[in-house]
Scaffold this motif. Structure first.
Motif, short mmCIF file in Angstrom:
data_model
loop_
_atom_site.label_atom_id
_atom_site.label_comp_id
_atom_site.label_asym_id
_atom_site.label_seq_id
_atom_site.Cartn_x
_atom_site.Cartn_y
_atom_site.Cartn_z
N GLY A 92 -37.52 -63.43 41.58
CA GLY A 92 -38.92 -63.19 41.27
C GLY A 92 -39.77 -63.45 42.50
N TYR A 93 -40.67 -62.53 42.83
CA TYR A 93 -41.51 -62.64 44.03
C TYR A 93 -43.00 -62.68 43.66
CZ TYR A 93 -37.27 -61.33 46.49
OH TYR A 93 -35.98 -61.30 46.97
N PHE A 94 -43.75 -63.42 44.47
CA PHE A 94 -45.20 -63.56 44.30
C PHE A 94 -45.56 -64.08 42.92
CE2 PHE A 94 -45.07 -60.46 47.86
CZ PHE A 94 -45.80 -61.18 48.77
N ILE A 95 -44.74 -64.97 42.40
CA ILE A 95 -45.03 -65.59 41.12
C ILE A 95 -46.16 -66.61 41.26
CG2 ILE A 95 -42.77 -65.30 40.04
CD1 ILE A 95 -41.98 -67.97 41.18
N ARG A 199 -42.57 -61.42 35.09
CA ARG A 199 -43.77 -60.59 34.94
C ARG A 199 -44.92 -61.39 34.33
NH1 ARG A 199 -42.96 -55.42 36.25
NH2 ARG A 199 -40.94 -54.43 35.88
N GLU A 200 -44.62 -62.19 33.32
CA GLU A 200 -45.66 -62.97 32.66
C GLU A 200 -46.25 -64.03 33.58
OE1 GLU A 200 -43.76 -64.40 29.12
OE2 GLU A 200 -43.46 -62.36 28.35
N ALA A 201 -45.52 -64.40 34.63
CA ALA A 201 -46.03 -65.34 35.63
C ALA A 201 -46.64 -64.60 36.82
CB ALA A 201 -44.92 -66.27 36.10
N GLY A 202 -46.91 -63.31 36.65
CA GLY A 202 -47.55 -62.53 37.70
C GLY A 202 -46.64 -62.10 38.82
N GLY A 203 -45.33 -62.24 38.62
CA GLY A 203 -44.39 -61.94 39.68
C GLY A 203 -43.70 -60.59 39.53
N VAL A 204 -42.81 -60.31 40.47
CA VAL A 204 -42.10 -59.04 40.53
C VAL A 204 -40.61 -59.30 40.40
CG1 VAL A 204 -41.75 -56.93 41.87
CG2 VAL A 204 -43.88 -58.22 42.12
N PRO A 205 -39.96 -58.82 39.32
CA PRO A 205 -38.54 -59.08 39.10
C PRO A 205 -37.64 -58.11 39.85
CG PRO A 205 -39.45 -57.94 37.20
CD PRO A 205 -40.59 -58.14 38.16
N VAL A 206 -36.64 -58.66 40.53
CA VAL A 206 -35.69 -57.88 41.33
C VAL A 206 -34.28 -58.38 41.03
CG1 VAL A 206 -34.90 -57.39 43.69
CG2 VAL A 206 -37.36 -57.44 43.18
N LEU A 207 -33.37 -57.46 40.77
CA LEU A 207 -31.98 -57.84 40.51
C LEU A 207 -31.30 -58.28 41.80
CD1 LEU A 207 -29.57 -58.06 38.56
CD2 LEU A 207 -29.04 -55.66 39.11
N ALA A 208 -30.80 -59.52 41.82
CA ALA A 208 -30.14 -60.04 43.02
C ALA A 208 -28.73 -59.50 43.16
CB ALA A 208 -30.10 -61.57 42.95
N HIS A 209 -28.33 -59.26 44.40
CA HIS A 209 -26.96 -58.88 44.82
C HIS A 209 -26.11 -58.19 43.73
CE1 HIS A 209 -26.35 -62.80 42.93
NE2 HIS A 209 -26.91 -63.41 43.96
N PRO A 210 -26.51 -56.99 43.32
CA PRO A 210 -25.80 -56.31 42.23
C PRO A 210 -24.34 -56.01 42.55
CG PRO A 210 -27.27 -54.78 43.35
CD PRO A 210 -27.61 -56.15 43.86
N GLY A 211 -24.00 -55.89 43.81
CA GLY A 211 -22.62 -55.60 44.17
C GLY A 211 -21.65 -56.70 43.80
N LEU A 212 -22.14 -57.90 43.53
CA LEU A 212 -21.26 -59.02 43.19
C LEU A 212 -20.84 -59.00 41.73
CD1 LEU A 212 -22.86 -62.02 45.12
CD2 LEU A 212 -21.18 -60.34 45.89
N TYR A 213 -21.49 -58.18 40.92
CA TYR A 213 -21.22 -58.22 39.49
C TYR A 213 -20.14 -57.22 39.05
CZ TYR A 213 -25.81 -60.41 39.95
OH TYR A 213 -26.86 -61.18 40.35
N GLY A 214 -19.92 -56.18 39.85
CA GLY A 214 -18.93 -55.17 39.46
C GLY A 214 -19.28 -54.50 38.15
N ASN A 215 -20.56 -54.30 37.91
CA ASN A 215 -21.00 -53.77 36.61
C ASN A 215 -22.26 -52.94 36.80
OD1 ASN A 215 -21.70 -53.27 33.97
ND2 ASN A 215 -21.74 -55.41 33.32
N ASP A 216 -22.07 -51.71 37.23
CA ASP A 216 -23.24 -50.85 37.45
C ASP A 216 -23.89 -50.42 36.14
OD1 ASP A 216 -23.04 -51.11 40.15
OD2 ASP A 216 -22.24 -49.10 40.53
N GLU A 217 -23.15 -50.53 35.02
CA GLU A 217 -23.80 -50.25 33.73
C GLU A 217 -24.90 -51.26 33.47
OE1 GLU A 217 -20.92 -50.11 30.63
OE2 GLU A 217 -19.91 -48.33 31.42
#
Length: 297
Positions: A92-95, A199-217
């Motif tokens: 979360g950024y700019f929270i 979002r409710e804290a005024g921030g921007v949600p971003v998925l961290a390091h998706p390549g580590l999950y092995g789950n593009d679904e």
């Protein structure tokens, strides 16, 4: 545009680059927040995000130091969630770090993290390895009751110190990583919940390091849910993964972010990579800032 940090800068000169993923002693990093900001300055970065696990306790100190030395500090967090039985992290950024509802939610996550630590220690004991929580707290140099987190790296350090593992990687591979002998994963919130909280804290949600999950679904699921960005450029992503997730972000109009996931060094080994090894330029930062402004209207 995001890229590897490979620019040479004259001493004291700042590049137009931002490392958007780093950890301090407020969670499982080894550098105090102010030190982290000074390291960013030495690396020639224009700014750095402080994204500690389930806490914003290090942000104020980092921002004070940033103001003193001319480095922008982006207030951030990395929230621990679970999906399909696997740890999933949402940045979360700019929270709003003073949002009381958000702070209470983070406190609940830290309590779950503390429960997980106790479960790990009990599982280690069942393997004949005695590690006390007091030893872990002492190793982490934490003050009980503060809004800081204790995590698996602190347990790993005790395992190494007591001779149960040769180094940090060995401790994780044998005992603490997913599927290892002492790994546990108690119930946690869903990544969708983290998206909402940020979002409710005024921030921007971003998925961290998706390549580590092995789950593009899962990545697609979160895109459809409304996550704002994907951390395409990460120290543990290879070139193909970086290209794939950058393309996914572009296709869906999302923000492709970049971060080293720097945790400092333990035993002379840097985790995950040096500060500034993955960077975003000012255009990415402005998109994050604009998205946060929209959430706060």
């Amino acid at each position: 545009m995001n890229n590897f940090y490979n620019e040479e800068s004259e001493e004291g000169e700042l590049t137009d680059k931002y490392d958007l993923h780093s950890h301090t002693t407020a969670s499982d990093g080894t550098n105090a927040p102010a030190v982290q900001v000074r390291l960013a300055r030495e690396a020639g970065l224009r700014g750095v995000a402080i994204t500690d696990h389930d806490t914003v306790a290090g942000v104020a100190e980092a921002q004070a130091e940033g103001g003193a030395i001319g480095i922008e500090v982006i207030p951030g967090v990395e929230i621990s969630t679970v999906a399909d039985g696997r740890d999933i992290h949402v940045l979360g950024y700019f929270i709003d770090t003073g949002n009381t509802a958000f702070l209470e939610r983070l406190k609940q996550l830290r309590e779950t993290r503390n429960t997980r630590n106790e479960m790990i220690l009990r599982k280690l004991a069942s393997l004949g390895i005695e590690v006390s929580m007091e030893e872990v707290i002492q190793q982490a140099r934490k003050t009980p009751g503060k809004d800081e987190t204790i995590g698996r790296p602190h347990i790993a350090e005790v395992l190494v110190r007591k001779g149960h593992a040769s180094d940090m990687s060995d401790a994780f591979n044998r005992y603490l990583a997913t599927g290892a002998a002492a790994y546990v994963n108690p119930p946690r919130i869903r990544p969708e919940d983290a998206v909402d909280w940020i979002r409710e804290a005024g921030g921007v949600p971003v998925l961290a390091h998706p390549g580590l999950y092995g789950n593009d679904e899962l990545v697609v699921r979160l895109i459809e849910y409304g996550i704002a960005g994907i951390e395409a450029y990460h120290s543990d992503h290879g070139p193909e993964e970086e290209a794939k997730y950058a393309e996914m972000a572009e296709q869906h109009g999302l923000i492709a972010t970049a971060g080293s996931d720097f945790h400092g060094s333990r035993g002379g080994v840097v985790f995950h990579a040096p500060l500034g090894s993955r960077t975003a330029d000012a255009s990415v930062l402005e998109r994050l800032r604009a998205a946060s402004a929209t959430n706060r209207r």
